[in-house]
Design an enzyme around this catalytic site. Structure first.
Site, PDB file in Angstrom:
ATOM      1  N   GLU A 154     -10.136   5.662   2.310  1.00  0.00           N
ATOM      2  CA  GLU A 154     -10.568   4.867   3.458  1.00  0.00           C
ATOM      3  C   GLU A 154     -10.533   5.752   4.698  1.00  0.00           C
ATOM      4  OE1 GLU A 154      -9.027   1.070   6.186  1.00  0.00           O
ATOM      5  OE2 GLU A 154      -7.972   1.622   4.353  1.00  0.00           O
ATOM      6  N   GLU A 168       0.835  -1.196   0.000  1.00  0.00           N
ATOM      7  CA  GLU A 168       0.000   0.000   0.000  1.00  0.00           C
ATOM      8  C   GLU A 168       0.874   1.252   0.000  1.00  0.00           C
ATOM      9  OE1 GLU A 168      -2.870  -0.295   3.219  1.00  0.00           O
ATOM     10  OE2 GLU A 168      -2.735  -2.479   3.148  1.00  0.00           O
TER      11      GLU A 168
END
Length: 422
Positions: free
Chosen positions: A336, A225
């Protein structure tokens, strides 16, 4: 008479002293007892336990804060240590001991940015034009204060285990993403603009990132990520910061943010992972974005990270992973947030992206543009068969489309709590 008076005065003084001592002792005893018998909302203070915790924290700090050959003070309060490349935390890993950073790999073929104006992005620590010397890497220094701020000092630098469930409706994590799956992917690329979303609770965060994923979402999830995040718990402020993350067991025991454990090997002396990004976008004003690309080196199999206008940051060694040792099976792009419902059970007011919904468009909503993936032959390809997901579209939403300038792109984000998102 004088002698008798003196004796009486002395006796009186002794009595007063004894009374004061007794009163003081009683007070201390009473206080001690009250601390030993806690009320419903009290917890005992255990010196031995606190000393053990402090010892653990200081041992950890000694492990990750390597001796610098140069120190740079950032305007936001960060301390950046310039550490010799071969002494960085990655080389504490048993499989990397004695190694040195690898040479740059072959870059994927195809460039979606050929018609774009390159915008140089900076970080606050290097605003003065001062960088770490060649042969060193910049590392944001971690302090005791950083770790004590965390909800769990033993899991400092890691995501909560509950993060793993992809259906985030019940675990406090909410997404607005586009994704592809079902094929073999060897990398991903996009440009995303930078904002400073409001995070309303210390233990919440707001993230915009690329995920490169393989394995299941239960216990063997492999992810790489990279993106930007606002995390008061991790950094102690609300600045958007460049971050990386990896795990090979669904966030349970492996992996971490940035360089807070051994794993990611940094090769760049101009980018500090975990440092604040500057400049940032403004509502109805100028927009600033960064390019990010993650791809698998065809020769050695390691996963490399590129930041901005072609700056190689470093790589995740292939041996760290199980499923990602070969290829990814899913790629995600988007935002997110954590919704802890700490405000009397209401939805959080933590913002995603710019804090505005996708429908507001350019200059107002946050975006990703020029989305691409890397194929088995190291070619950058436009995305097809995209799927769109917004866990709670009344709180954070997403709209994806395509044109000749931005290729595949999308707007996303939202304010969190509002009249439709109570």
């Amino acid at each position: 008479m004088a002698s008798s008076s003196s004796s009486s005065s002395s006796s009186c003084s002794c009595f007063v002293v004894l009374l004061l001592v007794f009163t003081s002792f009683s007070s201390v005893l009473s206080s001690s007892i009250s601390h030993q018998i806690p009320t419903k909302n009290q917890t005992l203070f255990h010196p031995a336990k606190e000393l053990k915790k402090l010892k653990h924290i200081r041992n950890y700090l000694r492990k990750i804060n390597k001796p610098p050959i140069k120190i740079i003070q950032s305007s936001d309060g960060d301390v950046i240590d310039c550490v010799l490349s071969h002494l960085q935390p990655a080389f504490d890993h048993p499989d990397l001991k004695g190694h040195s950073p690898l040479e740059p790999p072959e870059r994927p073929r195809g460039n979606s940015n050929s018609t774009e104006e390159a915008i140089e992005n900076f970080q606050l620590w290097s605003e003065s034009g001062e960088f770490c010397p060649e042969g060193t890497i910049p590392i944001r220094r971690t302090t005791e204060k950083d770790i004590y701020r965390a909800s769990s000092y033993r899991r400092y630098g890691r995501k909560p285990i509950k993060h793993v469930k992809r259906d985030s409706s019940g675990n406090g994590h909410e997404h607005a993403v586009v994704y592809v799956n079902g094929e073999q992917y060897y990398g991903a690329k996009a440009s995303l603009n930078i904002w400073a979303p409001r995070v309303t609770d210390q233990y919440e965060f707001s993230i915009s990132q690329i995920w490169v994923i393989s394995g299941s979402f239960e216990n063997d999830l492999n992810t790489i990520e990279a993106g930007w995040q606002v995390s008061p718990e991790l950094y102690g402020d609300n600045n958007p910061r460049f971050f990386t993350y990896w795990t090979t067991d669904a966030y349970q025991a492996t992996g971490c943010y940035n360089l807070l454990c051994s794993g990611f090997v940094q090769t760049n002396n101009r980018i500090a992972i975990g440092a604040a990004i500057s400049p940032i976008s403004s509502y109805r004003g100028k927009q600033f974005d960064i390019g990010l690309m993650v791809w698998k080196d065809p020769k050695h199999g390691h996963w490399w990270l590129e930041y901005g206008s072609g700056l190689l940051v470093g790589y995740w060694p292939a041996f760290l992973f199980s499923h990602l040792r070969s290829h990814a099976s899913m790629v995600q792009f988007g935002g997110e947030v954590v919704n802890s419902r700490s405000n009397s059970g209401f939805h959080t007011g933590t913002q995603m992206g710019s804090g505005h919904f996708a429908e507001e468009g350019f200059g107002k909503a946050s975006y990703f543009r020029n989305l691409q993936v890397v194929d088995w032959d190291n070619n950058l390809l436009p995305l097809t068969n995209l799927q769109v997901l917004a866990d709670h579209s009344d709180c954070y939403d997403i709209r994806q489309t395509t044109n000749n300038v931005w290729g595949t792109y999308f707007y996303y984000g939202g304010p969190g709590r509002n009249v439709k998102c109570p």
